[in-house]
Enzyme design. Structure first.
Site, mmCIF file in Angstrom:
data_model
loop_
_atom_site.group_PDB
_atom_site.id
_atom_site.type_symbol
_atom_site.label_atom_id
_atom_site.label_comp_id
_atom_site.label_asym_id
_atom_site.label_seq_id
_atom_site.Cartn_x
_atom_site.Cartn_y
_atom_site.Cartn_z
ATOM 1 N N GLU A 22 0.762 -1.327 0.259
ATOM 2 C CA GLU A 22 -0.455 -0.022 0.277
ATOM 3 C C GLU A 22 0.658 1.529 -0.487
ATOM 4 O OE1 GLU A 22 -3.496 2.443 -0.624
ATOM 5 O OE2 GLU A 22 -3.481 0.370 -0.732
ATOM 6 N N PRO A 43 9.240 -8.681 -4.125
ATOM 7 C CA PRO A 43 8.697 -10.149 -4.167
ATOM 8 C C PRO A 43 8.008 -10.733 -4.579
ATOM 9 C CG PRO A 43 10.473 -10.010 -2.214
ATOM 10 C CD PRO A 43 10.157 -8.095 -2.362
ATOM 11 N N ASP A 245 -28.322 42.436 7.768
ATOM 12 C CA ASP A 245 -29.539 42.841 8.398
ATOM 13 C C ASP A 245 -29.435 41.401 9.474
ATOM 14 O OD1 ASP A 245 -29.811 40.510 7.144
ATOM 15 O OD2 ASP A 245 -30.653 41.948 5.359
ATOM 16 N N LYS A 267 -34.639 45.399 9.163
ATOM 17 C CA LYS A 267 -35.006 44.439 8.990
ATOM 18 C C LYS A 267 -35.544 43.621 9.767
ATOM 19 C CE LYS A 267 -34.540 44.523 4.097
ATOM 20 N NZ LYS A 267 -34.701 43.049 2.773
ATOM 21 N N GLY A 298 -28.847 36.219 5.548
ATOM 22 C CA GLY A 298 -29.232 35.401 6.873
ATOM 23 C C GLY A 298 -29.119 34.664 5.201
ATOM 24 N N ASP A 300 -29.385 31.462 2.504
ATOM 25 C CA ASP A 300 -29.019 32.016 1.126
ATOM 26 C C ASP A 300 -30.102 33.120 0.708
ATOM 27 O OD1 ASP A 300 -28.191 29.889 -1.790
ATOM 28 O OD2 ASP A 300 -29.450 31.875 -2.292
ATOM 29 N N ILE A 303 -32.630 32.738 -1.807
ATOM 30 C CA ILE A 303 -34.464 32.127 -1.165
ATOM 31 C C ILE A 303 -35.026 33.341 -0.006
ATOM 32 C CG2 ILE A 303 -35.114 30.713 -0.422
ATOM 33 C CD1 ILE A 303 -33.386 28.573 -1.409
ATOM 34 N N THR A 328 -29.946 27.774 3.308
ATOM 35 C CA THR A 328 -30.808 28.349 3.934
ATOM 36 C C THR A 328 -31.300 27.727 4.927
ATOM 37 O OG1 THR A 328 -32.891 28.896 2.238
ATOM 38 C CG2 THR A 328 -32.225 26.579 1.963
ATOM 39 N N ALA A 329 -31.935 28.039 5.606
ATOM 40 C CA ALA A 329 -33.147 28.167 7.321
ATOM 41 C C ALA A 329 -33.749 26.381 6.628
ATOM 42 C CB ALA A 329 -33.725 29.019 7.141
ATOM 43 N N MET A 380 -41.160 32.430 7.379
ATOM 44 C CA MET A 380 -41.803 34.199 8.153
ATOM 45 C C MET A 380 -42.753 33.611 8.615
ATOM 46 S SD MET A 380 -39.591 36.649 5.190
ATOM 47 C CE MET A 380 -39.684 35.761 4.326
HETATM 48 N N1 SAH Z 1 -32.832 33.718 2.790
HETATM 49 C C1 SAH Z 1 -33.490 33.553 3.654
HETATM 50 C C2 SAH Z 1 -34.394 33.145 4.439
HETATM 51 C C3 SAH Z 1 -35.108 34.688 5.085
HETATM 52 S S1 SAH Z 1 -36.332 35.180 4.693
HETATM 53 C C4 SAH Z 1 -32.846 32.091 4.313
HETATM 54 O O1 SAH Z 1 -32.107 30.964 3.641
HETATM 55 O O2 SAH Z 1 -32.566 31.526 4.885
HETATM 56 C C5 SAH Z 1 -36.707 35.296 6.841
HETATM 57 C C6 SAH Z 1 -37.430 33.885 7.464
HETATM 58 O O3 SAH Z 1 -36.201 32.707 7.832
HETATM 59 C C7 SAH Z 1 -37.185 33.797 8.881
HETATM 60 O O4 SAH Z 1 -37.990 34.513 9.780
HETATM 61 C C8 SAH Z 1 -37.027 32.391 9.199
HETATM 62 O O5 SAH Z 1 -38.612 32.117 8.901
HETATM 63 C C9 SAH Z 1 -36.156 31.778 8.170
HETATM 64 N N2 SAH Z 1 -34.815 31.665 9.396
HETATM 65 C C10 SAH Z 1 -33.907 31.948 8.783
HETATM 66 N N3 SAH Z 1 -33.084 31.951 9.646
HETATM 67 C C11 SAH Z 1 -33.248 30.813 10.347
HETATM 68 C C12 SAH Z 1 -33.023 30.761 11.523
HETATM 69 N N4 SAH Z 1 -31.593 30.493 11.909
HETATM 70 N N5 SAH Z 1 -34.267 29.819 12.428
HETATM 71 C C13 SAH Z 1 -35.124 29.321 12.585
HETATM 72 N N6 SAH Z 1 -35.715 30.120 10.511
HETATM 73 C C14 SAH Z 1 -34.484 31.151 10.114
#
Ligand code: SAH
Length: 464
Positions: A22, A43, A245, A267, A298, A300, A303, A328-329, A380
């Site tokens: 190996e 060998p 934000d 926001k 926050g 993506d 999204i 994304t969340a 949300m």
């Molecule tokens: N672009 C973000 C979403 C923005 S909208 C993404 O892709 O995640 C904001 C919403 O995302 C919040 O109201 C909540 O519903 C959700 N969110 C984002 N971070 C979160 C977390 N750590 N825990 C729970 N919900 C979350």
């Protein structure tokens, strides 16, 4: 300094590997990658090694004549006597020799390698601790983008042209620094060499011009900084200004460059610190001042993030930008809450919707959402939770359908409340959840109990 690091050109040269297992296979692999011809002597030679292309096999015990015509030798057997023999003969012939795991028998040692060809990073602990070298390599892997090799290749292509055009070495160095640490490099790393070349030519034609600014629209993930991408982190450490934000967690924000200025654009629900149009204009203005602007969002950016609107304005003003996706969340929060979004027994599809109330009502395609074998993730949605549950029942989902709401997922403040479409609104109210919260509807929620032992725990971090 115990060793002199050198990079040897072994293309087309004959190298000897003694050993057929190996380790020998691994060493032969590195030599082949560097373009050598490899003679393997043992060998018994494992088929996986013998069959490698570019290998000459000699099925025999090592003998001095195997060193004939060899440029360097590696002994990788588990027989100390053989290793010693190889070392002694190679030393006598002044052929560089490496004996695996026996530094005292070596005239050279093999470094750990980070390969971003043509860029190579080689390092060594001088035999003190190979494991430490391996750990360091892991760290460097995350620090040095994969596209750096491409960047080096790009620089090589223009090296002569630029040498001819900029005679003064000091000026030339500054020019290269601007190129390799600025927008041109970012274009190359993003795989767009045509634009990079056009920009480089532009800079060359107008060397006194200030390099323009750019905007990085970066997804910061749901909160835990461990969920950032390498690219996000790199740009976070490069930007001059950070525009962020409410959703961006404190630990994530702390990973931006220390001396960058930070602009909060708010926001919270109902408390729009800065209207979207003003944020768009702010980004344009900062970039026009020549700044590298990090727009940190926050999750993506694309999204429910209004990232699309921000780049539309940037594009309209001819500002350079790049978008870095984030977790994304729905994806991050569900993992940390132990809820798989799809599962063969429960859900074959998954829908993401926003539960944001417009004029007090939730304007959603209920027939689409109230389908069996589907997971619905609501961003949300806290304020509309009661409406959501009532509408899903009214449109045909059983009242017993499992549902979860997760507060501040992936952070130290993560809390999960579960129930059914009938019970959850009251339990969530009782729990006085703090934003942001994410709602997950569907049979997959029941898996949380089963998977309880395996949930990733949010890493130790100060709370939001
Ligand atoms: N672009 C973000 C979403 C923005 S909208 C993404 O892709 O995640 C904001 C919403 O995302 C919040 O109201 C909540 O519903 C959700 N969110 C984002 N971070 C979160 C977390 N750590 N825990 C729970 N919900 C979350």
């Amino acid at each position: 300094m115990d060793y002199l690091p050198v990079f040897a050109d072994i293309r087309g040269k004959l190298c000897l590997v003694v050993g057929g297992g190996e380790v020998a296979k691994r060493k032969s692999g590195v030599l082949l990658e560097a373009g050598a011809r490899v003679r393997v002597v043992a060998p018994h030679i494992e088929p996986a090694l013998a069959e490698k292309q570019g290998i000459e096999t000699v099925v025999a015990r090592f003998a001095p004549q195997h060193l004939d015509g060899v440029m360097l030798a590696i002994a990788a057997t588990n027989d100390h006597a053989v290793n010693q023999e190889v070392s002694a003969h190679a030393h006598a012939l002044n052929i560089p020799v490496n004996v695996v795991d026996s530094p005292e028998l070596c005239s050279f040692i093999m470094p750990s390698i980070l390969d971003r060809s043509p860029l190579m990073v080689a390092f060594s602990t001088g035999g003190a601790s190979p494991v430490l070298a391996r750990l360091l390599r892991g760290k460097l892997e995350t620090l040095i983008p994969h596209g750096y090799g491409r960047l080096a290749g790009f620089a090589a292509r223009f090296r002569e042209t630029i040498k001819a055009r900029i005679a003064d070495p000091a000026q030339r160095r500054i020019f290269w620094e601007n190129v390799l640490d600025g927008v041109v490099a970012e274009k190359v790393l993003a795989g767009d060499e045509a634009s990079a070349e056009a920009m480089l030519q532009g800079l060359l034609a107008n060397q006194d011009a200030q390099p323009g600014g750019e905007v990085y629209l970066v997804g910061a993930g749901p909160g835990d900084p461990d969920l950032l991408t390498f690219r996000a982190l790199r740009l976070m450490q490069k930007a001059d200004v950070v525009v962020y934000d409410n959703l961006v967690s404190k630990p994530v924000l702390e990973m931006t460059r220390r001396d960058a200025s930070r602009i909060y654009v708010g926001k919270k629900r109902d408390d729009h610190t800065m209207p979207q149009e003003q944020i768009n204009e702010l980004l344009v203005r900062l970039a026009q001042q020549g700044k590298r602007v990090l727009r940190l969002k926050g999750g993506d950016p694309f999204i429910f993030g209004r990232g699309g609107e921000e780049i539309e304005t940037l594009a309209a003003h001819g500002i350079l930008f790049q978008v870095v996706p984030g977790i994304t969340a729905a994806s991050g929060v569900s993992s940390y809450a132990g809820i798989p979004l799809t599962h063969r027994d429960h859900a074959q599809s998954c829908v993401f919707v926003t539960g944001h109330l417009k004029d007090g009502s939730m304007n959603l395609d209920w027939d689409l959402l109230a389908r069996p074998n589907q997971t619905v993730v609501v961003y949300m949605g806290l304020r509309g939770l009661e409406t959501l549950c009532a509408q899903l029942i009214a449109h045909g989902l059983p009242a017993s359908t499992p549902i979860a709401i997760v507060q501040q997922g992936t952070t130290q403040n993560q809390r999960v409340v579960t129930g059914t479409l009938t019970t959850l609104p009251a339990s969530a109210e009782l729990a006085s959840l703090q934003a942001p919260t994410l709602i997950i509807v569907g049979g997959v929620v029941t898996l949380r109990e089963k998977l309880a032992w395996f949930h990733p725990t949010p890493s130790a971090q100060p709370s939001r």
